[in-house]
Design an enzyme around this catalytic site. Structure first.
Site, PDB file in Angstrom:
ATOM      1  CG  HIS A  80      20.922  49.440 -27.456  1.00 35.41           C
ATOM      2  ND1 HIS A  80      20.082  50.033 -28.370  1.00 35.41           N
ATOM      3  CD2 HIS A  80      22.033  50.230 -27.404  1.00 35.41           C
ATOM      4  CE1 HIS A  80      20.643  51.137 -28.840  1.00 35.41           C
ATOM      5  NE2 HIS A  80      21.820  51.282 -28.269  1.00 35.41           N
ATOM      6  CE  LYS A  85      19.517  52.390 -25.177  1.00 33.45           C
ATOM      7  NZ  LYS A  85      20.085  53.389 -24.241  1.00 33.45           N
TER       8      LYS A  85
END
Length: 243
Positions: A154, A158
């Site tokens: 990600h 995140k």
């Protein structure tokens, strides 16, 4: 809910977590579907302008002052989750939530809420990921004794790791009898990539889902909201939409 939803009436939607990346995508895509949704308000931790593009804005502390709605879509943070869940239970609102990083206690609260309102929580609203989870469970059941590793990637902002989607895929593998291991990478602006690897001596299987646009998650959440608003109280899952 004060007035029943008819098959032709737009669903009154309240967005909780409007300032985040997902919140902004949801605002944009819901506005493109006026026949399906009426966006009655957007809730953020802090509010500057009171109305943006015709949508009333509310601070989290003002949630109880938000207009009547049929369904709340929540993409916020774990610390804000308890408040929005309690609000939906108290006021009889359906809740679609994609807030990740929630605790076991919060998951139990979702189960309890499902006895009073329709609720659907998912770590990922991609229908492709829902199919992937089904494939992972089936593969784990068919390949006993194989190593199972889940690698997720990600963007650098995140916070939770492993991702909620990785844990959901791990749960699917566990349902098939496997014990998964996890690896997390945070780099650049990666929207989301999940690979589930099954390996044994001499062979390996990889099942991968790649998301290239956050819009797929927002579209999935809105699809879930339209579906959930007309359902009776229960604890639903994203796989229920596939049937």
């Amino acid at each position: 809910m004060d007035e029943p939803i008819t098959p032709t009436s737009p669903i009154r939607l309240l967005l909780h977590g409007a300032n985040g990346r997902m919140g902004q995508a949801l605002l944009r895509l819901a506005a493109e579907q006026p026949d399906t949704f009426t966006l009655v308000g957007a809730v953020s931790r802090k509010v500057g302008q009171r109305v943006i593009d015709g949508v009333p804005q509310f601070a989290s502390s003002e949630l109880t002052a938000a207009p009547e709605c049929d369904v709340v879509v929540d993409f916020s943070l774990p610390e804000a989750f308890d408040g929005v869940l309690a609000y939906c239970v108290e006021h009889g609102r359906a809740l679609v939530s994609g807030t990740t990083g929630i605790s076991d206690t919060q998951r139990a609260a979702l189960d309890a809420a499902g006895q009073r309102i329709p609720v659907l929580w998912a770590s990922n609203f991609s229908l492709g990921v829902a199919v992937l989870a089904d494939l992972v469970e089936r593969a784990a059941r068919a390949l006993p004794g194989w190593d199972v590793d889940i690698v997720e990637q990600h963007h650098v902002r995140k916070l939770d790791a492993p991702s909620g989607t990785a844990l959901t895929l791990g749960d699917a593998a566990g349902q098939g009898g496997a014990i998964p291991r996890y690896a997390s990478l945070r780099a650049g602006d990666i929207v989301g990539e999940h690979t589930v690897q099954f390996a044994t001596l001499g062979e390996r299987i990889e099942l991968t889902h790649r998301a290239t646009s956050r819009d797929i998650f927002a579209r999935g959440a809105l699809h879930a909201a339209a579906w959930l608003a007309r359902r009776p109280p229960a604890r639903y899952r994203i796989g229920d939409l596939l049937g």
